[in-house]
Design an enzyme around this catalytic site. Structure first.
Site, PDB file in Angstrom:
ATOM      1  CE1 TYR A 280      34.479  38.338  30.642  1.00 54.96           C
ATOM      2  CE2 TYR A 280      33.129  39.166  32.431  1.00 54.96           C
ATOM      3  CZ  TYR A 280      34.312  39.161  31.740  1.00 54.96           C
ATOM      4  OH  TYR A 280      35.332  39.980  32.132  1.00 54.96           O
TER       5      TYR A 280
ATOM      6  CD  GLU B  76      36.652  52.668  29.617  1.00 55.74           C
ATOM      7  OE1 GLU B  76      35.547  52.635  29.068  1.00 55.74           O
ATOM      8  OE2 GLU B  76      36.893  53.307  30.678  1.00 55.74           O
TER       9      GLU B  76
ATOM     10  CD  GLN C  81      39.272  38.830  39.534  1.00 61.34           C
ATOM     11  OE1 GLN C  81      38.854  39.918  39.939  1.00 61.34           O
ATOM     12  NE2 GLN C  81      38.968  38.379  38.325  1.00 61.34           N
TER      13      GLN C  81
ATOM     14  CG  HIS D 188      35.504  42.817  39.095  1.00 64.80           C
ATOM     15  ND1 HIS D 188      34.636  43.356  38.172  1.00 64.80           N
ATOM     16  CD2 HIS D 188      36.164  41.821  38.446  1.00 64.80           C
ATOM     17  CE1 HIS D 188      34.765  42.708  37.011  1.00 64.80           C
ATOM     18  NE2 HIS D 188      35.692  41.763  37.162  1.00 64.80           N
TER      19      HIS D 188
END
Length: 376
Positions: free
Chosen positions: A268, A247, A91, A153
């Site tokens: 997970y 959210e 990521q 993240h």
């Protein structure tokens, strides 16, 4: 309050698509909105991540591997020179480019990206000058502390406030989720800095011993959407939960948004992360999704092209392969609608153009930029 539901599976009109490689073109949609047309603007993009509109009418397409290209008058440029080196792994990569509020006068833009090595990496923001063809005078103004050894993240989304201070989202680093509750680090936080990287004197934790003075809010997981709405004065943010618990939050300075103490999601592995979905001193989300839609990209529609969408939030969804329209009235959610699922694509970004059209960025090694227009 009675909430208005939007039924799916009810055809309101015909959707006209021009097929792109990898896109499943159809002629009908289960949307309940008026008919629309989706026009491809650019294709064959390697992991496009963010779309930025510039004052001259051009668009900057940010690609995760560390590439920025200009799209203007239907022409797509070659990769622009002067982009900083990024840590491109999983990521990690180049996330966003954001023009300065005074860009027309000073030429500054702000770039967020992953920086470092597999053992020591983190979220970085640099300021550079951009003349429409290249970036220059690159200056690092923020490095998230501490560095981490996970390529995930990062957060990396940004927005300016009316006082020209810059909000930057920093993800929790995945393996470091407990750090989101500590004020001695930037992980799992939204930070606020001045345009030169200095710290505003009115930040909420400036005078708190042991706290990072740049912190504006905390208790976040992996933020992938951050916008300031000039009309309402609200800052909206969305973030990924684990399995469930995505959210949307209304962010206020100094507030604790709970991760990982409160969550609707599970790990997970199937393990329970926390027994709490609420806790004293921690904020509740404006909206939560379980199961996860994997929110990515965020816009609040203000425009005349789609008056029925005025003031609504639009959230791209990776896992759900759609855009979720969140119907807003007076700062409250009164309904939701699934859009553009006929594309069969992970939606990486969604943006409102200065022309009032809606723009979509599809994810992956063969991503595309699409424009949503009224069919008529």
């Amino acid at each position: 309050m009675m909430k208005r539901a939007f039924a799916t599976g009810v055809l309101a009109g015909t959707v006209f698509l021009t097929a792109l490689p990898g896109l499943s073109a159809t002629q009908e949609t289960s949307s309940t909105t008026d008919a629309y047309r989706i026009t491809p603007l650019a294709e064959n993009l390697d992991h496009p991540w963010n779309l930025t509109f510039m004052p001259d009418g051009s668009m900057l397409i940010v690609q995760l591997p560390g590439v920025i290209r200009v799209l203007k008058d239907g022409a797509l440029s070659e990769p622009l020179p002067g982009v900083p080196d990024v840590y491109f792994e999983s990521q990690g990569g180049l996330f966003e480019v954001l023009p300065d509020p005074d860009y027309s006068d000073n030429g500054y833009v702000y770039l967020s990206y992953a920086h470092g090595t597999p053992d020591e990496n983190g979220t970085r923001v640099a300021r550079a000058r951009f003349d429409g063809k290249a970036f220059s005078d690159l200056e690092v103004i923020f490095d998230a502390a501490p560095t981490k050894d996970t390529p995930v993240h990062y957060g990396g989304v940004m927005t300016f406030l009316p006082d020209s201070t810059l909000l930057i989202a920093v993800g929790d680093g995945f393996d470091y989720r407990e750090q989101a509750q500590r004020l001695d680090n930037d992980l799992g936080k939204i930070v606020r800095i001045n345009r030169d990287g200095s710290i505003p004197e009115d930040n909420p934790f400036v005078d708190e011993e042991g706290a990072r003075p740049e912190i504006w809010s905390y208790g976040h997981r992996n933020q992938q959407g951050l916008i300031y709405d000039e009309t309402s004065g609200r800052v909206y943010e969305h973030e990924h939960g684990p399995q469930g618990g995505d959210e949307i939050n209304i962010i206020e300075p100094g507030k604790n948004f709970g991760w990982p103490v409160i969550t609707w999601g599970i790990d997970y592995s199937g393990a329970r992360i926390s027994p709490f979905t609420e806790y004293e001193g921690m904020e509740q989300p404006l909206l939560s999704w379980t199961p996860s839609i994997a929110p990515c990209g965020f816009t609040l529609y203000r425009g005349s092209v789609f008056p029925q969408w005025e003031g609504d939030l639009f959230v791209g969804a990776l896992a759900a392969q759609q855009v979720r329209r969140v119907d807003m009235e007076d700062g409250k959610v009164v309904g939701q609608e699934e859009l553009f699922s006929e594309l069969g694509q992970r939606i990486r970004d969604v943006a409102t153009g200065p022309d009032g059209y809606l723009y979509l960025v599809t994810d992956g090694e063969d991503g595309a930029v699409l424009r949503v227009e009224p069919a008529g």
